[in-house]
Design an enzyme around this catalytic site. Structure first.
Site, PDB file in Angstrom:
ATOM      1  N   LYS A   1     -52.706 -50.352 -20.542  1.00  0.00           N
ATOM      2  CA  LYS A   1     -51.493 -49.684 -20.043  1.00  0.00           C
ATOM      3  C   LYS A   1     -50.326 -49.915 -21.002  1.00  0.00           C
ATOM      4  CE  LYS A   1     -48.860 -51.955 -16.833  1.00  0.00           C
ATOM      5  NZ  LYS A   1     -47.491 -52.040 -17.360  1.00  0.00           N
ATOM      6  N   ASN A   2     -50.164 -51.172 -21.423  1.00  0.00           N
ATOM      7  CA  ASN A   2     -48.989 -51.490 -22.241  1.00  0.00           C
ATOM      8  C   ASN A   2     -49.087 -50.967 -23.676  1.00  0.00           C
ATOM      9  OD1 ASN A   2     -47.865 -52.645 -20.037  1.00  0.00           O
ATOM     10  ND2 ASN A   2     -47.931 -54.768 -20.780  1.00  0.00           N
TER      11      ASN A   2
ATOM     12  N   ARG B   1     -40.167 -49.374 -16.250  1.00  0.00           N
ATOM     13  CA  ARG B   1     -39.182 -49.695 -17.297  1.00  0.00           C
ATOM     14  C   ARG B   1     -39.507 -49.084 -18.645  1.00  0.00           C
ATOM     15  NH1 ARG B   1     -35.636 -53.470 -18.010  1.00  0.00           N
ATOM     16  NH2 ARG B   1     -36.448 -53.700 -20.104  1.00  0.00           N
TER      17      ARG B   1
ATOM     18  N   CYS C   1     -35.257 -55.781 -12.284  1.00  0.00           N
ATOM     19  CA  CYS C   1     -36.474 -55.635 -11.494  1.00  0.00           C
ATOM     20  C   CYS C   1     -36.792 -57.001 -10.929  1.00  0.00           C
ATOM     21  CB  CYS C   1     -37.611 -55.073 -12.319  1.00  0.00           C
ATOM     22  SG  CYS C   1     -38.334 -56.243 -13.414  1.00  0.00           S
TER      23      CYS C   1
ATOM     24  N   ARG D   1     -33.807 -58.119 -17.140  1.00  0.00           N
ATOM     25  CA  ARG D   1     -34.437 -57.222 -18.102  1.00  0.00           C
ATOM     26  C   ARG D   1     -33.464 -56.217 -18.727  1.00  0.00           C
ATOM     27  NH1 ARG D   1     -40.487 -55.916 -16.175  1.00  0.00           N
ATOM     28  NH2 ARG D   1     -40.806 -55.847 -18.393  1.00  0.00           N
TER      29      ARG D   1
ATOM     30  N   LYS E   1     -33.865 -61.630 -30.782  1.00  0.00           N
ATOM     31  CA  LYS E   1     -34.850 -62.300 -29.923  1.00  0.00           C
ATOM     32  C   LYS E   1     -36.115 -61.451 -29.993  1.00  0.00           C
ATOM     33  CE  LYS E   1     -35.139 -63.481 -25.013  1.00  0.00           C
ATOM     34  NZ  LYS E   1     -34.463 -63.407 -23.736  1.00  0.00           N
TER      35      LYS E   1
ATOM     36  N   SER F   1     -38.645 -59.137 -28.746  1.00  0.00           N
ATOM     37  CA  SER F   1     -38.787 -58.250 -27.585  1.00  0.00           C
ATOM     38  C   SER F   1     -39.850 -57.202 -27.884  1.00  0.00           C
ATOM     39  CB  SER F   1     -37.446 -57.562 -27.285  1.00  0.00           C
ATOM     40  OG  SER F   1     -37.661 -56.354 -26.577  1.00  0.00           O
ATOM     41  N   VAL F   2     -40.824 -57.106 -26.989  1.00  0.00           N
ATOM     42  CA  VAL F   2     -41.902 -56.127 -27.153  1.00  0.00           C
ATOM     43  C   VAL F   2     -41.324 -54.708 -27.132  1.00  0.00           C
ATOM     44  CG1 VAL F   2     -44.003 -55.212 -26.061  1.00  0.00           C
ATOM     45  CG2 VAL F   2     -43.616 -57.665 -26.138  1.00  0.00           C
TER      46      VAL F   2
ATOM     47  N   ASP G   1     -47.757 -62.247 -18.613  1.00  0.00           N
ATOM     48  CA  ASP G   1     -48.462 -61.337 -17.699  1.00  0.00           C
ATOM     49  C   ASP G   1     -49.742 -61.944 -17.117  1.00  0.00           C
ATOM     50  OD1 ASP G   1     -46.515 -59.482 -18.071  1.00  0.00           O
ATOM     51  OD2 ASP G   1     -47.682 -58.098 -19.283  1.00  0.00           O
TER      52      ASP G   1
ATOM     53  N   ILE H   1     -40.469 -66.513 -20.635  1.00  0.00           N
ATOM     54  CA  ILE H   1     -40.097 -65.129 -20.980  1.00  0.00           C
ATOM     55  C   ILE H   1     -39.144 -64.514 -19.951  1.00  0.00           C
ATOM     56  CG2 ILE H   1     -40.967 -62.810 -21.580  1.00  0.00           C
ATOM     57  CD1 ILE H   1     -42.022 -64.871 -23.520  1.00  0.00           C
TER      58      ILE H   1
ATOM     59  N   ARG I   1     -50.042 -49.696 -10.212  1.00  0.00           N
ATOM     60  CA  ARG I   1     -49.305 -49.375 -11.442  1.00  0.00           C
ATOM     61  C   ARG I   1     -50.096 -49.819 -12.668  1.00  0.00           C
ATOM     62  NH1 ARG I   1     -44.472 -52.624 -11.650  1.00  0.00           N
ATOM     63  NH2 ARG I   1     -44.724 -51.933 -13.771  1.00  0.00           N
TER      64      ARG I   1
HETATM   65  C1  UD1 Z   1     -43.296 -55.986 -22.165  1.00  0.00           C
HETATM   66  C2  UD1 Z   1     -44.464 -55.663 -21.267  1.00  0.00           C
HETATM   67  C3  UD1 Z   1     -44.520 -56.641 -20.103  1.00  0.00           C
HETATM   68  C4  UD1 Z   1     -44.535 -58.081 -20.615  1.00  0.00           C
HETATM   69  C5  UD1 Z   1     -43.382 -58.310 -21.590  1.00  0.00           C
HETATM   70  C6  UD1 Z   1     -43.436 -59.682 -22.252  1.00  0.00           C
HETATM   71  C7  UD1 Z   1     -44.816 -53.274 -21.476  1.00  0.00           C
HETATM   72  C8  UD1 Z   1     -44.703 -51.933 -20.854  1.00  0.00           C
HETATM   73  N1  UD1 Z   1     -44.323 -54.316 -20.765  1.00  0.00           N
HETATM   74  O1  UD1 Z   1     -42.098 -55.817 -21.387  1.00  0.00           O
HETATM   75  O2  UD1 Z   1     -45.702 -56.378 -19.344  1.00  0.00           O
HETATM   76  O3  UD1 Z   1     -44.402 -58.963 -19.531  1.00  0.00           O
HETATM   77  O4  UD1 Z   1     -43.402 -57.322 -22.639  1.00  0.00           O
HETATM   78  O5  UD1 Z   1     -44.635 -59.842 -22.903  1.00  0.00           O
HETATM   79  O6  UD1 Z   1     -45.354 -53.432 -22.546  1.00  0.00           O
HETATM   80  N2  UD1 Z   1     -34.722 -58.835 -23.421  1.00  0.00           N
HETATM   81  C9  UD1 Z   1     -33.353 -58.821 -23.588  1.00  0.00           C
HETATM   82  N3  UD1 Z   1     -32.774 -57.673 -24.077  1.00  0.00           N
HETATM   83  C10 UD1 Z   1     -33.508 -56.561 -24.416  1.00  0.00           C
HETATM   84  C11 UD1 Z   1     -34.905 -56.611 -24.239  1.00  0.00           C
HETATM   85  C12 UD1 Z   1     -35.497 -57.762 -23.741  1.00  0.00           C
HETATM   86  O7  UD1 Z   1     -32.664 -59.799 -23.313  1.00  0.00           O
HETATM   87  O8  UD1 Z   1     -32.922 -55.568 -24.867  1.00  0.00           O
HETATM   88  C13 UD1 Z   1     -35.370 -60.056 -22.878  1.00  0.00           C
HETATM   89  C14 UD1 Z   1     -36.079 -59.812 -21.539  1.00  0.00           C
HETATM   90  O9  UD1 Z   1     -35.189 -59.889 -20.442  1.00  0.00           O
HETATM   91  C15 UD1 Z   1     -37.115 -60.912 -21.539  1.00  0.00           C
HETATM   92  C16 UD1 Z   1     -37.511 -61.025 -23.026  1.00  0.00           C
HETATM   93  O10 UD1 Z   1     -36.415 -60.436 -23.753  1.00  0.00           O
HETATM   94  O11 UD1 Z   1     -36.544 -62.116 -21.125  1.00  0.00           O
HETATM   95  C17 UD1 Z   1     -38.781 -60.331 -23.417  1.00  0.00           C
HETATM   96  O12 UD1 Z   1     -38.773 -59.019 -22.927  1.00  0.00           O
HETATM   97  P1  UD1 Z   1     -39.575 -57.852 -23.653  1.00  0.00           P
HETATM   98  O13 UD1 Z   1     -40.517 -58.445 -24.630  1.00  0.00           O
HETATM   99  O14 UD1 Z   1     -38.612 -56.849 -24.154  1.00  0.00           O
HETATM  100  O15 UD1 Z   1     -40.401 -57.240 -22.428  1.00  0.00           O
HETATM  101  P2  UD1 Z   1     -40.682 -55.721 -22.128  1.00  0.00           P
HETATM  102  O16 UD1 Z   1     -40.833 -54.951 -23.381  1.00  0.00           O
HETATM  103  O17 UD1 Z   1     -39.721 -55.249 -21.102  1.00  0.00           O
END
Ligand code: UD1
Length: 419
Positions: free
Chosen positions: A22-23, A94, A118, A123, A163, A165-166, A307, A329, A399
């Site tokens: 999915k991701n 998201r 969420c 997030r 930081k 961020s995926v 996850d 995380i 989901r």
């Molecule tokens: C993705 C995954 C989710 C997984 C997460 C961490 C998908 C669709 N979702 O979520 O299943 O749990 O990676 O492996 O692939 N952050 C900020 N600012 C930003 C973006 C992120 O502060 O602009 C913070 C978030 O709040 C969190 C951390 O960075 O604490 C990591 O988040 P991120 O890696 O971005 O997660 P997602 O991409 O939302």
């Protein structure tokens, strides 16, 4: 509302095939916006988040042929699309924010709903927006929408994420693929799903390569070509079934996944006492009664994934001693704890740490599911509990897990959906 009934104390035995990720599929679907040519995606998981992303693409004018049965989709964005993603679609998923990068790269403007908070935490999307600004994007947030535009074509530059961020890494990879010149992205997330996205973009004509462990060099191109691409398997689904086998003292083959992408998870399950052997695309696991306790923290790949934190916690409840999990995380990802405690677990949380007393014999109960991974952790606990556990509000489960009841039933679980 649908609920699940689980009759526990059954050892899982047999073979589970892993679905598409999915991701990985979500950013790849968003990236199809870059191209005007036909794109075929195979091994698309049949789960609700994917349906939502497809609805989003349809709502902006993508031409789509989708076969759920064949896990296959054909997408073409030949005509100009609407550069608008509504709150209704982004609020439930998201990853909707991932259409921002490709809309800006191809059309220079976008209005995309902010995802909001969420249940697992705030997030925010500040890292996405700050990085897009470096490519030449102006933005403002008004009434819950990001209004973004760039006067000229996006322009490649050097960007270091503050930081890991995926999502931000994905949004920027997609946007930079069509920017003018070269973009260097550093401090990138390196999850296998990011690598799948890069493989996909390169397959349609992109020019992306790794030049360091967390550094990417992306040369922008203006045209993409027709292509067919197979989505990678879901490593979180695979990890969930491995833990399900361990927790039920089962004997499972988990097939269709390259063990190398879940080495950290396999090593941890071995430490806990499970016997694991693997071949090219198959992992065999035999659970043990004698589960060892461990301390562990979640971290970005290649660390242990957030996850799988809820699922692993269920297993550690059955450990012989105390275990501690630090969630590094997300700030609020312990919602499963209250429900697990109602089933007889002894878990205490303080800040981002969960202190888990072992030797739990889970008891059946009536439960309320919260987020996606918390929901599945309740199923894992229920699989070991005596009697009937009822899990309410299971829409989150749909989901992200394809045919979970069917897959579990096939390996001996007694589980049914009640409408
Ligand atoms: C993705 C995954 C989710 C997984 C997460 C961490 C998908 C669709 N979702 O979520 O299943 O749990 O990676 O492996 O692939 N952050 C900020 N600012 C930003 C973006 C992120 O502060 O602009 C913070 C978030 O709040 C969190 C951390 O960075 O604490 C990591 O988040 P991120 O890696 O971005 O997660 P997602 O991409 O939302």
């Amino acid at each position: 509302m649908d609920k699940l009934e689980v009759f526990g104390e059954k050892r899982l035995k047999g073979n589970v095939s892993i679905s598409g990720s999915k991701n990985a599929a979500l950013p790849i679907l968003a990236a199809t916006i870059l191209s005007d040519k036909k794109i075929t995606l195979k091994n698309l998981p049949n789960v609700k988040d994917i349906e939502t992303m497809i609805k989003l693409l349809e709502s902006i004018g993508s031409i789509i042929k989708y076969s759920k049965k064949k896990n296959l989709i054909e997408i073409q964005n030949k005509n100009r699309i609407k550069t608008f993603a509504s709150y209704n679609l982004v609020k439930t998923m998201r990853a909707g924010i991932l259409v921002l990068g490709p809309m800006l790269a191809r059309y220079g403007n976008a209005k995309v709903s902010t995802p909001g908070g969420c249940s697992i935490g705030v997030r925010p999307i500040d890292i996405h927006l700050k990085a897009l600004a470096k490519l030449g994007v102006n933005y403002k947030i008004v009434d819950g929408y990001v209004y973004a535009n760039s006067k000229k074509k996006l322009k490649g530059t050097k960007i270091k994420f503050s930081k890991i961020s995926v999502g931000a890494t994905e949004n920027l990879i997609i946007a930079s693929s069509m920017a003018k010149g070269t973009t260097i992205l550093s401090n990138c997330a390196i999850e296998p799903e990011i690598k799948d996205l890069i493989n996909f973009i390169n397959c349609i004509g992109g020019r992306i390569k790794w030049i360091g462990k967390r550094t990417l060099k992306i040369r922008g191109v203006s045209n993409f070509k027709e292509a067919e691409f197979t989505i990678m398997p879901d490593r979180i689904e695979a990890g969930t079934y491995l833990i399900a086998a361990a927790v039920t003292e089962g004997n499972l083959k988990v097939s269709g996944i390259n063990p190398n992408i879940i080495r950290t998870e396999i090593d941890i399950l071995k430490k806990i006492g499970a016997k694991i052997k693997f071949q090219k695309n198959q992992i065999k696991i035999i659970g043990t009664k004698d589960i060892k306790s461990i301390n562990l923290k979640t971290s970005p790949y290649p660390g242990f994934p957030t996850d799988l934190q809820a699922q692993l916690m269920v297993l550690l409840c059955k450990g012989k001693k105390h275990s501690v999990i630090s969630e590094e995380i997300f700030e609020n990802r312990f919602m499963h704890v209250a429900e697990l405690n109602r089933m007889g677990a002894k878990i205490r949380t303080k800040g981002n740490k969960a202190f888990i007393e072992g030797n739990t014999n889970f008891k059946a109960a009536e439960l309320m599911a919260t987020d996606l991974r918390a929901s599945v952790s309740l199923i894992l606990a229920a699989l070991t509990a005596k009697g009937k556990t009822t899990i309410n509000r299971i829409y989150h489960l749909d989901r992200g897990y394809e045919q979970i009841e069917k897959k579990l039933r096939k390996v001996g679980a007694k589980i049914r959906r009640v409408f």
